[in-house]
Design a protein around this motif. Structure first.
Motif, PDB file in Angstrom:
ATOM      1  N   VAL A  82       0.839  -1.199   0.000  1.00 18.96           N
ATOM      2  CA  VAL A  82       0.000   0.000   0.000  1.00 18.96           C
ATOM      3  C   VAL A  82       0.875   1.251   0.000  1.00 18.96           C
ATOM      4  N   GLY A  83       1.932   1.255   0.809  1.00 18.97           N
ATOM      5  CA  GLY A  83       2.819   2.408   0.850  1.00 18.97           C
ATOM      6  C   GLY A  83       3.500   2.659  -0.481  1.00 18.97           C
ATOM      7  N   ALA A  84       4.011   1.608  -1.118  1.00 15.70           N
ATOM      8  CA  ALA A  84       4.685   1.761  -2.408  1.00 15.70           C
ATOM      9  C   ALA A  84       3.715   2.226  -3.483  1.00 15.70           C
ATOM     10  N   THR A  85       2.514   1.659  -3.484  1.00 17.33           N
ATOM     11  CA  THR A  85       1.508   2.073  -4.460  1.00 17.33           C
ATOM     12  C   THR A  85       1.153   3.544  -4.280  1.00 17.33           C
ATOM     13  N   THR A  86       1.019   3.973  -3.028  1.00 15.90           N
ATOM     14  CA  THR A  86       0.710   5.377  -2.758  1.00 15.90           C
ATOM     15  C   THR A  86       1.830   6.288  -3.226  1.00 15.90           C
ATOM     16  N   ALA A  87       3.080   5.889  -2.960  1.00 10.45           N
ATOM     17  CA  ALA A  87       4.223   6.709  -3.372  1.00 10.45           C
ATOM     18  C   ALA A  87       4.228   6.911  -4.885  1.00 10.45           C
ATOM     19  N   PHE A  88       3.955   5.850  -5.609  1.00  8.58           N
ATOM     20  CA  PHE A  88       3.950   5.937  -7.070  1.00  8.58           C
ATOM     21  C   PHE A  88       2.734   6.704  -7.576  1.00  8.58           C
ATOM     22  N   PHE A  89       1.560   6.348  -7.079  1.00 10.42           N
ATOM     23  CA  PHE A  89       0.323   6.982  -7.537  1.00 10.42           C
ATOM     24  C   PHE A  89       0.356   8.498  -7.349  1.00 10.42           C
ATOM     25  N   ALA A  90       0.680   8.937  -6.134  1.00  7.30           N
ATOM     26  CA  ALA A  90       0.662  10.368  -5.851  1.00  7.30           C
ATOM     27  C   ALA A  90       1.711  11.111  -6.672  1.00  7.30           C
ATOM     28  N   ALA A  91       2.856  10.465  -6.915  1.00  4.76           N
ATOM     29  CA  ALA A  91       3.898  11.107  -7.721  1.00  4.76           C
ATOM     30  C   ALA A  91       3.431  11.301  -9.161  1.00  4.76           C
ATOM     31  N   THR A  92       2.710  10.333  -9.710  1.00  6.56           N
ATOM     32  CA  THR A  92       2.218  10.485 -11.085  1.00  6.56           C
ATOM     33  C   THR A  92       1.208  11.617 -11.190  1.00  6.56           C
ATOM     34  N   VAL A  93       0.358  11.761 -10.191  1.00 10.84           N
ATOM     35  CA  VAL A  93      -0.644  12.824 -10.225  1.00 10.84           C
ATOM     36  C   VAL A  93       0.014  14.193 -10.062  1.00 10.84           C
ATOM     37  N   GLY A  94       1.053  14.251  -9.233  1.00  7.67           N
ATOM     38  CA  GLY A  94       1.741  15.511  -9.020  1.00  7.67           C
ATOM     39  C   GLY A  94       2.429  16.049 -10.257  1.00  7.67           C
ATOM     40  N   LEU A  95       2.637  15.199 -11.261  1.00  4.91           N
ATOM     41  CA  LEU A  95       3.341  15.624 -12.474  1.00  4.91           C
ATOM     42  C   LEU A  95       2.622  16.727 -13.226  1.00  4.91           C
ATOM     43  N   VAL A  96       1.298  16.761 -13.165  1.00  7.54           N
ATOM     44  CA  VAL A  96       0.536  17.643 -14.059  1.00  7.54           C
ATOM     45  C   VAL A  96      -0.330  18.650 -13.316  1.00  7.54           C
ATOM     46  N   GLN A  97      -0.271  18.674 -11.981  1.00  8.88           N
ATOM     47  CA  GLN A  97      -1.094  19.628 -11.242  1.00  8.88           C
ATOM     48  C   GLN A  97      -0.569  21.045 -11.428  1.00  8.88           C
ATOM     49  N   ASN A  98      -1.464  22.023 -11.431  1.00 12.89           N
ATOM     50  CA  ASN A  98      -1.087  23.412 -11.673  1.00 12.89           C
ATOM     51  C   ASN A  98      -1.228  24.296 -10.440  1.00 12.89           C
ATOM     52  N   ASP A  99      -1.997  23.863  -9.470  1.00 11.87           N
ATOM     53  CA  ASP A  99      -2.108  24.593  -8.214  1.00 11.87           C
ATOM     54  C   ASP A  99      -0.875  24.299  -7.368  1.00 11.87           C
ATOM     55  N   ILE A 100      -0.173  25.336  -6.934  1.00 11.03           N
ATOM     56  CA  ILE A 100       1.100  25.151  -6.244  1.00 11.03           C
ATOM     57  C   ILE A 100       0.930  24.356  -4.957  1.00 11.03           C
ATOM     58  N   LYS A 101      -0.179  24.564  -4.252  1.00 13.30           N
ATOM     59  CA  LYS A 101      -0.395  23.830  -3.011  1.00 13.30           C
ATOM     60  C   LYS A 101      -0.764  22.374  -3.270  1.00 13.30           C
ATOM     61  N   ARG A 102      -1.475  22.113  -4.358  1.00 13.81           N
ATOM     62  CA  ARG A 102      -1.855  20.729  -4.648  1.00 13.81           C
ATOM     63  C   ARG A 102      -0.647  19.892  -5.062  1.00 13.81           C
ATOM     64  N   VAL A 103       0.305  20.502  -5.749  1.00 17.19           N
ATOM     65  CA  VAL A 103       1.529  19.769  -6.078  1.00 17.19           C
ATOM     66  C   VAL A 103       2.221  19.315  -4.802  1.00 17.19           C
TER      67      VAL A 103
END
Length: 681
Positions: A291-312
């Motif tokens: 679960v921890g590894a999946t979360t680390a990968f999942f959240a990193a992929t989403v952070g790639l394209v976010q535009n709100d500075i706080k959401r990144v």
């Protein structure tokens, strides 16, 4: 001294919350901030005494809470090395956030309420980390959930803030349900919820089974999985992560406190505290790792394209929490806590730095409307660069020592288990992704063309959509912008550094982000870890994972650094050398881009699976059951018929004597007819 550490924030909450209007906002700020700095100083003294100098363990009982049969719950403060570390993390970040908020919230009309909630948040977390039993921990656990609800929805005039607060509260209730069941099962197995008792009983429960859900289950595996379900909710792990990004609706200081020191670290702390239980189940530890590894990968992929500075930065927190759970899951409990410790400094630094940027940009949060700010706010730029270096694991920074150690431990565990190998692969990939989106934030915010000079604020509707405003409602924000504009609807921005109350915390946190790993590595995860932790974490007889990680191939240990460099190079190319490249990639792969931009569509999936069916069921019971059946046949039906009857009777009461005489004659005729005509009877 321990009681003062915990209850000074509570006293600040009571003073600011109950007397805030009488003593004023400035007095509330001074009182709560002063109490937090006193608590912080006492926490560092405790850390030096108990952790570094090997002081005695203590758990003074303050009072009896409840006694029911075999269940006895005391208010007790458990102060060991693990507690001392958490006290330092919580009070240091909270004190700096309080000081930062004095400058950041200076225009808000509800500062007393805000500072009261901050202190309540800190008190609840301190109760959690000093708990000596599961019931007291659950009290603090629910306390931070309540405080997060109050702070995320602090600007309750904004519908989005209310929705985010409710979402955080509801999602955490799901995890807390599992946590409560885990506590019940532990009590059923050990007849106690006191940590000392259940830790002593844990080895004897290794192969015990319980009959539940129609089958026999390994008792410790089931108990640990239920407890971990609570950790998944509080620490925003995969599947229960959806509340964390929306928590950005709260003021920026709240984001720093939630993400660096309080709520999201509670799950990591809980698993570490209960390490003697988790060590009895390899299955539970494997689940924690996956679960921890999946979360680390999942959240990193989403952070790639976010535009709100706080959401990144929010998705960065989610990813880094995944790293912590990987460290715990492979048996390196000290590794997970060490990363929690270092992460608190650079994540608080990044959030407060982002707040300084937002403050300079008149509360603009979209990085697409920034750029070229390093000349305008060089001190903020320098501190955020320090935080980025630590987050990405640049050599000799705090993140380099803690994050890379987790990856090395995952590699060592991967030699014996598939879960460990899975954890290693995904954390290495996540390291490269982390570097990319972290430097993307820096480049889009501080370099390139000053895109904020092009933003047209002539339309109030456009302003409300463009700005994710912190201090005011959209209407108030538009009015303020027009009042300070150039008279033609264009906002005359002149970014400048934040006041000292906001910058001093950034300087202090920068020192922690740079040197916390270097200074404390030897004690937390080095040769002196056994003497440092002294039984507050489980290490096993031979402490094998800590030895095996020192013997992994050099390339395996060097790979995270190489991925960090690779992520930086790609980000530099995309956003400095060839800014059109990411645009072309998004146009070429629109499906993938939308998939990441929409966070793997988890919100839409949960809305379709749970939210809409719940609404439909509610409407069915409301319209069909309550309205059509109960109200129609019950109150509405009976009341309507009585009202109809009363109306007819009222029409007979005309007030004319001849009408009453006529009615009397009809009645008399009916009586005579009844007695004289036999067939009527």
């Amino acid at each position: 001294m321990y009681s003062a550490i915990v209850f000074l924030p509570l006293l600040g909450f009571l003073i600011a919350g109950l007397l805030g209007r009488k003593i004023g906002d400035r007095a509330s700020e001074i009182v709560t901030t002063t109490f937090l700095f006193i608590s912080c100083a006492l926490s560092w003294i405790t850390f030096i005494r108990v952790g570094l100098n090997g002081g005695s363990f203590s758990a003074p009982v303050l009072a009896n809470w409840m006694t029911s049969g075999a269940l006895q719950v005391d208010w007790a403060l458990r102060v060991d090395t693990l507690t001392a570390v958490m006290l330092v993390v919580v009070t240091t970040v909270s004190a700096l956030v309080h000081l930062y908020s004095v400058g950041y919230m200076h225009e808000d009309p509800s500062r007393s309420r805000f500072f009261a909630f901050l202190s309540l948040f800190t008190f609840a977390m301190l109760m959690l980390v000093t708990a000596d039993n599961l019931a007291q921990m659950f009290f603090g656990w629910e306390g931070v959930g309540l405080a997060s609800y109050l702070l995320i929805g602090f600007w309750y005039e904004k519908p989005s803030a209310n929705a985010a607060a409710i979402k955080a509260f509801v999602v955490n209730r799901i995890g807390d349900f599992g946590f409560a069941l885990g506590i019940f099962l532990v009590f059923m197995l050990t007849k106690s919820i006191s940590f000392d008792t259940i830790f002593a009983a844990a080895p004897g429960l290794a192969n015990k089974t319980v009959h539940v859900f129609g089958g026999d289950w390994d008792a410790m595996t089931l108990a640990c999985l239920l407890l971990f379900m609570g950790a998944m909710g509080k620490s925003a792990q995969f599947l229960l992560h959806t509340w964390l990004p929306d928590a950005m609706e709260g003021p920026t200081p709240v984001s720093a406190l939630i993400h660096a020191a309080t709520m999201v670290t509670a799950g990591v702390f809980m698993v570490a505290r209960l390490s003697p239980l988790f060590e009895q189940s390899e299955t539970a530890l494997a689940v924690v790792t996956v679960v921890g590894a999946t979360t680390a990968f999942f959240a990193a992929t989403v952070g790639l394209v976010q535009n709100d500075i706080k959401r990144v930065i929010a998705y960065s927190t989610c990813s880094q929490l995944g790293y912590m759970f990987v460290g715990l899951g492979v048996g390196g409990y000290s590794l997970g806590i060490f990363h929690l410790f270092t992460h608190a400094f650079f994540k608080a630094l990044l959030f407060l730095g982002a707040g300084s940027v937002i403050h300079a940009m008149h509360h603009e949060q979209d990085m697409r409307h920034m750029g070229g700010l390093w000349k305008k706010i060089p001190l903020t730029f320098a501190t955020m660069t320090v935080g980025t270096l630590a987050l990405t694991g640049f050599p000799l920074t705090a993140g380099y020592f803690s994050k890379d150690a987790i990856i090395e431990a995952a590699y060592a565990a991967g030699l014996h288990s598939q879960a460990g190998f899975y954890g290693y692969v995904l954390t290495v990939v996540a390291a490269g992704l982390t570097s990319f989106y972290s430097w993307r934030l820096v480049f889009m915010t501080f370099f390139g063309k000053a895109r904020w000079e092009e933003v047209d604020h002539s339309s109030a509707a456009a302003m409300a959509a463009v700005h994710a405003h912190d201090h005011e409602s959209p209407a108030e924000e538009v009015a303020a912008d027009e009042a300070h504009g150039d008279g033609h609807g264009h906002h005359a921005l002149d970014p400048h550094e934040s006041p000292n109350t906001m910058m001093i915390p950034l300087y202090v946190l920068s020192l922690g982000a740079l040197f916390a790993g270097l200074i404390f590595k030897g004690a937390f995860i080095g040769e002196g870890l056994t003497e440092f932790w002294r039984g507050s974490l489980y290490f096993g007889a031979d402490n094998h994972i800590m030895h095996e990680m020192e013997e992994i191939p050099r390339l395996a240990g060097l790979l995270p650094t190489l991925m960090m460099v690779f992520g930086f190079v790609v980000s530099f190319w995309f956003y400095i050398v060839s800014p059109r490249t990411p645009v072309r990639l998004a146009e070429r792969f629109p499906g993938l881009y939308q998939f990441l931009l929409n966070k793997w569509y988890f919100d839409e999936l949960y809305d379709a699976m749970f939210v809409q069916p719940a609404f439909k069921l509610g409407r069915l019971f409301w319209k069909g059951g309550d309205g059509a059946i109960i109200d129609r046949l019950g109150p509405d039906g009976i009341a309507a018929r009585v009202q109809d009857g009363a109306g007819w009777m009222a029409r007979l009461q005309t007030g004319y004597i001849y009408n009453y005489a006529f009615a009397m004659l009809i009645g008399l005729a009916a009586i005579i007819t009844y007695f004289l005509v036999p067939w009527v009877r």
